[in-house]
Design an enzyme around this catalytic site. Structure first.
Site, PDB file in Angstrom:
ATOM      1  CD  GLU A 202      -3.045  -0.934   0.059  1.00  0.00           C
ATOM      2  OE1 GLU A 202      -3.370   0.061  -0.285  1.00  0.00           O
ATOM      3  OE2 GLU A 202      -3.493  -2.039  -0.506  1.00  0.00           O
ATOM      4  CB  SER A 481     -53.504 -20.526  40.821  1.00  0.00           C
ATOM      5  OG  SER A 481     -54.973 -20.273  40.630  1.00  0.00           O
TER       6      SER A 481
END
Length: 781
Positions: A202, A481
């Site tokens: 690069e 319940s």
């Protein structure tokens, strides 16, 4: 005209023509003109101001938080020790989820393992930073027989290990809006080979230029002209970094000018090492679904399931090759293309003297050796991550969670979560198959440790990985319940008045409401039994005696009990609340039942253990918080009854289908809209809800619906049986199972019940001798 005038005109002296001043051109004119000078100065000032603006933009970002780093969420670490219960299949699953790679020969690198004779494991762990410090990589070997670890040693050594902690599974990330992910690495930790490869490909003159490299630009232009297209770029690493950090991707002249100016300013302000380190952490190297992979360290984990410093040169070359086009060279989709690009990078390394010809020949012959799947996948457990976010928001704002790179350690157990998801999917399908008139059932399932209150698993949708409505936290439904144990607990805290042997009235009841209407509660079977023992009323979930008991002890006292159990919601004070005619979320129900499971100690459910910062330094710990909320003697009596619910009551099916001893309670609401079950063993608590989002009927009771998911899950879990050790101040006494009077073990119908000391019955019941068969049963029980 007269001749005289003409002669005068001819003889008069001629006037010299005045010369016109010559015009100045070019720079000379610009300088000599005071307006032009001013304009020139203004241009210089504007340009200087713009440079100052760009410089401020660069230094502000570089000196502050450069990136929005996602927070990473980890499961509990798997602790290995001799005698630990774990199957070979479960251990393989854990290795797979942590990204370990199976090899055929002996493991030589971090994150590798092999299996010998299908029961002996050899592996090399990875470095991992915990709250208590860094755990270095280590080789271990272990054997698993009969679903237990039978031996644990150091690798290639007879030295045994008392305990080994596997690095935890990374289960999710909390991402910024850009969905960018990265793992920061310092330049001195980056292998030299990767730096050499990166610069060779690069930016060969990185250490010679000042952000712009005319030679590279000219070389790229010539190469592109000869190739008849774009084959090479002339941008430096500095320019690429500027483009990624500060500029938009649009290709315009303005952007290119800004890129050049900012590259120069970046080089003026910062050392080359800072620029290179920033680039290595910033560069885009791939995509994992919606998640962007940035930086070489995360890319190394993503493609090779290994730290960057552990890669081979050819693997580093592949990563460097991705810089040119992560999508075009994506190795999992385009293996051939990626391999060719890797070889190009290796040849450039040869040209730069970073490789020998022999090394090049060796590396180009190798396969890519990618990990079988990405080590870090998308968020697997959306409901649990939602819980993590909500509990973290008490201490961190949303921006910190999405951008500070926190490491969040939780109590989530991936093995239990997988079983929970399987149970939900399996049973929901079966329920709809059994009852074709019912469809679109939805569910919530929460699993936590009984004593510590740590959430281990959570499912909030019939499709567990669906990131939609979180029913575990936000589906507020009537609990039916499930309220009853709280009413009986309120009564049993008054031992001078109520015991498990107290007689309750199960006969028709009519209550005048505030609107002058009559409310007549009914039992589920529409029948009445007359007198019934308190324990039997709870075991059989009788409505009418429960309402009478609730009105007698007082609705405000029941509300106080619920708050002590961990319910923070306001409880309505009207008679129907005694039958659960008020709403809680499954998470609130789990909080409530956790107090029963912990014998009266309220431990608010939590999922977070510790938080580290991006540098793996401790930030905050979330220790166990518990307080004694209820008299443990009264809780013991209720738990005794809840255990009997699973033996002879509404959840008696568990006695035949489940090996460990457990306690629990079913819950059903009007018109069968909600099906509940909450239950616990010595070490695990789970709550299940089944309902419909439109609040329509499910056609299911607590026992025919939610209990089936709960039972399926616990049949696949390794759990400790409920022991029910009585606290100090509890005495057992044989009583008559009908009248509640004192009896004898050998009397017909006699049952043994626990009592708070001093509350035992004083009146004796008539004793009828038990038959031979009954005595034999009692002997073996």
């Amino acid at each position: 005209m007269s001749k005289k005038k003409q002669s005068v005109r001819k003889n008069s002296p001629k006037k010299k023509k005045s010369k016109k001043p010559q015009k100045r051109t070019g720079i000379l004119k610009l300088v000599s003109n005071r307006y032009s000078v001013s304009f020139f100065i203004i241009l210089l000032l504007a340009f200087a101001s713009y440079l100052v603006y760009l410089n401020i933009k660069i230094t502000d970002k570089m000196s502050g938080r450069i990136w929005s780093l996602p927070s990473h969420v980890y499961a509990r670490p798997l602790e290995l020790y001799q005698g630990k219960s774990i199957s070979i299949k479960q251990f393989k699953t854990e290795l797979k989820q942590t990204g370990y790679i199976q090899v055929s020969n002996r493991p030589t690198k971090e994150g590798q393992y092999r299996i010998l004779n299908n029961s002996h494991f050899e592996l090399i762990s990875r470095d991992f930073a915990y709250w208590d410090g860094l755990q270095k990589s280590q080789g271990i070997r272990l054997s698993i027989y009969n679903d237990q670890i039978s031996a644990l040693h150091k690798l290639y050594s007879d030295e045994s290990l008392a305990l080994f902690r596997m690095e935890p599974v990374r289960i999710a990330g909390i991402y910024p809006s850009t969905k960018q992910d990265r793992q920061l690495i310092k330049l001195d930790e980056v292998p030299d080979d990767l730096v050499l490869a990166l610069l060779a490909v690069e930016d060969r003159r990185f250490y010679q230029h000042w952000g712009l490299d005319p030679r590279s630009i000219i070389r790229a232009m010539l190469a592109n002209i000869m190739a008849g297209g774009t084959v090479q770029g002339g941008s430096t690493l500095t320019q690429q970094l500027v483009k990624n950090l500060f500029l938009s991707p649009e290709r315009t002249l303005t952007r290119k000018i800004n890129e050049a100016l900012m590259a120069l300013l970046l080089e003026i302000n910062y050392d080359k090492s800072v620029i290179l380190e920033t680039y290595i952490n910033e560069v885009y190297l791939g995509q994992n679904g919606a998640q962007q992979i940035h930086g070489f360290e995360l890319a190394s984990q993503y493609y090779f399931a290994s730290s960057l410093k552990k890669l081979r040169r050819d693997q580093m070359a592949m990563l460097v090759g991705l810089v040119k086009g992560p999508s075009w060279y994506a190795p999992r989709r385009h293996e051939k293309r990626a391999k060719e690009r890797r070889n190009q990078v290796l040849k450039l390394m040869l040209e730069q003297g970073a490789l020998s010809q022999a090394q090049l020949n060796k590396y180009v012959a190798l396969n890519l050796d990618l990990a079988n799947k990405p080590r870090f996948s998308a968020n697997k457990f959306p409901a649990l991550i939602d819980l993590v976010k909500r509990q973290l928001k008490r201490d961190y704002d949303d921006s910190d969670l999405k951008s500070s790179g926190l490491k969040i350690f939780t109590s989530i157990d991936p093995l239990i979560q997988a079983k929970a998801e399987s149970s939900v999917s399996r049973v929901i399908k079966q329920l709809e198959k059994d009852n074709k008139s019912v469809s679109n059932l939805q569910t919530s399932l929460i699993v936590a440790s009984s004593q510590q209150g740590e959430v281990q698993a959570m499912v909030s949708d019939r499709k567990p990985d669906y990131p939609g409505f979180n029913r575990s936290l936000d589906a507020v439904r009537q609990i039916g319940s499930l309220i009853k144990p709280a009413i009986y607990l309120t009564a049993l805290q008054q031992p001078e008045k109520y015991t498990l042997a107290s007689s309750l009235d199960d006969s028709p009841l009519h209550i005048k409401t505030s609107k002058d209407k009559i409310w007549s509660p009914q039992n589920y079977d529409k029948k009445f039994t007359g007198d019934i023992l308190l324990i039997d009323a709870l075991i059989k979930s009788r409505n009418v005696p429960t309402v009478r008991l609730g009105l007698d002890v007082g609705l405000s006292d029941i509300s106080d009990t619920l708050h002590n159990l961990g319910v923070n919601r306001k409880i309505p004070a009207y008679p129907s609340m005694t039958l659960g005619a008020f709403s809680l979320s499954p998470f609130e129900v789990a909080n409530m039942y956790q107090t029963y499971a912990a014998n009266g100690f309220n431990v608010p459910l939590k999922v977070i253990r510790e938080v580290l910062n991006k540098d793996a330094l401790p930030l905050k710990r979330y220790p166990l918080k518990s307080k004694k909320a209820i008299d443990e003697r009264a809780v013991f009596l209720v738990n005794h009854a809840l255990h009997e619910v699973t033996q002879s009551g509404t959840a008696k099916s568990l006695a035949n289908t489940l090996q460990p001893s457990v306690a629990g309670k079913t819950g059903t609401t009007d018109d069968l809209r909600d099906s509940w079950f909450a239950g616990f063993s010595d070490d695990k608590l789970a709550v299940v809800w089944i309902g419909r989002d439109d609040n329509g009927s499910t056609g299911l009771t607590g026992s025919s619906g939610a209990l089936r998911i709960w039972a399926d899950l616990f049949s696949h879990l390794d759990t400790q049986s409920l022991t029910l050790s009585p606290p100090e101040g509890i005495n057992n006494q044989w009583i008559d199972g009908i009248s509640g009077g004192l009896s004898n073990k050998n009397c017909l119908g006699a049952v043994e019940l626990p009592f708070i000391q001093g509350s035992e019955p004083t009146e004796k019941a008539e004793c009828k001798s038990a038959g031979f068969i009954e005595q034999i049963k009692r002997f073996f029980n």
